[in-house]
Every structure is written in C-alpha cells, then in structure tokens.
Design an enzyme around this catalytic site. Sequence first.
Site, PDB file in Angstrom:
ATOM      1  N   ASN A 279      -7.278 -42.525 -16.900  1.00 58.70           N
ATOM      2  CA  ASN A 279      -8.046 -43.772 -17.561  1.00 58.70           C
ATOM      3  C   ASN A 279      -7.128 -44.708 -18.002  1.00 58.70           C
ATOM      4  O   ASN A 279      -6.553 -44.313 -19.091  1.00 58.70           O
ATOM      5  CB  ASN A 279      -9.239 -43.067 -18.685  1.00 58.70           C
ATOM      6  N   ASP A 306       2.309 -43.237 -20.916  1.00 56.01           N
ATOM      7  CA  ASP A 306       0.819 -42.845 -21.207  1.00 56.01           C
ATOM      8  C   ASP A 306       0.582 -41.272 -21.271  1.00 56.01           C
ATOM      9  O   ASP A 306      -0.362 -40.825 -20.670  1.00 56.01           O
ATOM     10  CB  ASP A 306      -0.419 -43.654 -20.148  1.00 56.01           C
TER      11      ASP A 306
END
Length: 419
Positions: A279, A306
């Site tokens: 996401n 991330d």
Amino acid sequence: MITLIKSATIIDASSPFHQQTKDILINDGSITKIDDNISKKDGYQVVELDNLHVSTGWFDSSVSFGEPGYEERETIKHGLEVAAKSGFTAVAVNPNTNPVIDNKSSVEFLINKANGFATNLYPIGTLTQQNKGIEMAELYDMQQSGAIAFGDYNKPIANDNLLKIALLYTQNFDGLALSFPKNNSIAGDGVANEGKNSTLLGLKGIPALAEEIQISRDLFLLEYTGGKLHIPTITTEKSVKLIKEAKKKGLDVTCSVAVHNLVLTDDELHGFDGNKKVNPPLRTSKDIKALLKGLKDGTIDIITSDHNPIDIEHKKVEFSTAKDGTIGLESAFGALNSVLDIETIVNCLSNNPKERFGIEKISIQENQKADLSIFSPDGDYTFSEENIISTSKNSIFLNKKLKGKVYGIYNNNQLILNS
C-alpha cells in the site's frame, strides 16, 4: 579504535574527493586523513574489500519496526542491526506501533531504546491522536522530545480541515506534516492497482485516481495555508506531474517513492502471493517510467525502502485478506542499483531526505564525523531468504535478480560489516 578504509571510491558531490579512489583514516569516529595511500599500522582496523565504494550515510525516511506492541515482527534493537547491515546509518521510524507514537513519552521511549547503536533512529509522530484521523496529536510536544515529522502511516487524512489546521499549526515551530496519498472513498476495499491485471485476476482495484485526487487536495490546501508538506510513497505518472507543477508554483512540498514501486509492476500479482500486496499497490510500467524520470529531474526528492515487517500469520493467507507491506531494507540498494545510477541513488537516499527531515548532512572530508555507507555496485545475484536478516520474511523481492553488494556502515564510532 583507528579504522583504515583502503581504496574506497568516494561518492559525495559535496566532497573535494568526489569520484576519486582514496584511503580514509578514521580515529575515534572522525575522519583524520584522506590520501592516495595511507600505511597500515599495528592495531588498525583495516577494511579492504572488492570494488569498495563509500558515500555519505544513507537515511531511510520510512521504516516500521514492531516495538512496542508487535515485537514478534521486529524489535528496535534487531531492526537497527538490520538497517546497519543494509547500509543505512539513520532511519525514520513510523508510528504504527501499539500504542501508537502520539505523545512525547512514546517518542522518548523510541529514542532511549535506540541509544548506542551504529544506526541512528529518528521518530515520526502521528499527525492525529491514536492515529484515528479525528483530532490533532501533541505535535509541538513530540517535536520537543525528538520527533522529526508527523504523519499517520499509510492512513490518509480524510478531514480536509484537520490537515489545513495541521499545516497552519506546524508553521509555528517549522514542523513537517506528512499526508498519505490515498482517497479511501475512491479506493474502497480495493487490494491491487485497477487495470488489466486486477480485472484478469478478479481482484478489487484501487484506481490511480484515488492517489491523484488526494494529492490534488493536499496541494490546494498547502497553497492556501503555506507550511511544509511531505507526500510519502507516490506511485503514478499523474502524481509526478501534479507535484512538478506545485514545485514550479513555489510550494514547499517534497515526495518520496518506495523502492518496489520503481522496480516491480502489477504483473507480479499473478501468483496471488501475499508478499506482493503493498500500500500503495504496484502499478504499471508506464508509471515506473514516469517515477524514474521524476527522480532524475528532481521532482521526486526521496527514495525509501518503506520497510514494513509483517508476521507470516498475516501474510501467508488469501491475497485479499493479507496485510499490506513488505520488508525492504536488505533489498533496497540491490534493487535500486538495477534501475538507477549511483549518484541518483545516493542523492535520494542520503542528501535529499536528510535535508528535508532536518538531519545533519556530513561531507566526506578530513576533520568531519565519519558517517559512511559502504558498498560495491558490482555483482548480480538472486535475492533469497538467505539474504534476509529481518525477523519477518515478507519480502516482495524474493527470487528477484538484484545488483551490487552492501558491505555495511561506519557511524557513531562503530564499524558494522556483513560477515
């Protein structure tokens, strides 16, 4: 301890030794000499490695560790060791813990836990209380305790006025607000990029529009309020255009892109592997082309791994119910090195994120602190579980061809090398 790094190609545009191969002598954490040939002496800790390169230390602006609350995914201690062996001398840690990082005591908890490691930890506090998107958190108090920015990790701020107030309020203390680029009303319960692959696979789609309309809103608010805004992990061609236009207007906005969104497309979803569920989602080759161009022309400022460890119970399930997220520290350099030049990588992993998040930038020069990432850009390999140091093994890059090798770091008077 005196450390001697032999025959290192220096990558640092701010250094007079940029792109030169030199020996580097470090004494008590500071660079004391840089020269063509420095003699080894008894008691020196000597680093001699194949095609050795050093750059200013890499800083990852979006890393998640489990602690507190999800220690089975990753602890702070082990997470910082993973970061060091992945080439990162500093990481910004997201507030998606339990409890979340939304007050000064929780910020101080993270800082105290990270004391004494080679890799520095900088907390990001939530923008809203309990990460719920309703009321603003104690931003000023958290900054006074060491938080470097404020954002609800992977959660959009749906309330327009709340973000407006945050952008106004943070100007009082030069704070940096983060706004995750996703409109949940449009994204709905989508699990993959809306397009050919989601249709073929019967997966509910997340349109590019869900990202772009949120970015448009954020930029309109920023233009109205002023302040400093960072938009993390953009993924689409139109998003790059929107931010480029905003920068031309003079808005104080930066953005980042996750490593996996620069390398992998939604073609990866055909195996329904939960490790590929992230996401924002993987997009198309056209988006990747625009993202890479945006990095090279300066529209996109920052690259992040991330890194988000998820335990196997939440990943080895049906794709649509798997938790979003991939680990990324160990694979970050190898993946980037397969699609970008070294100078762009270093700029977007070191100089730009440090400048944006208020971290001191240290040049590779004599009489400066040694803050170094140590690596080689050569050598292809297949990324496997053997390459994973993290507690959680949810890597999107498993069985992918990567390029280059991270040797380790030197920072805080500590040399950390991969065995």
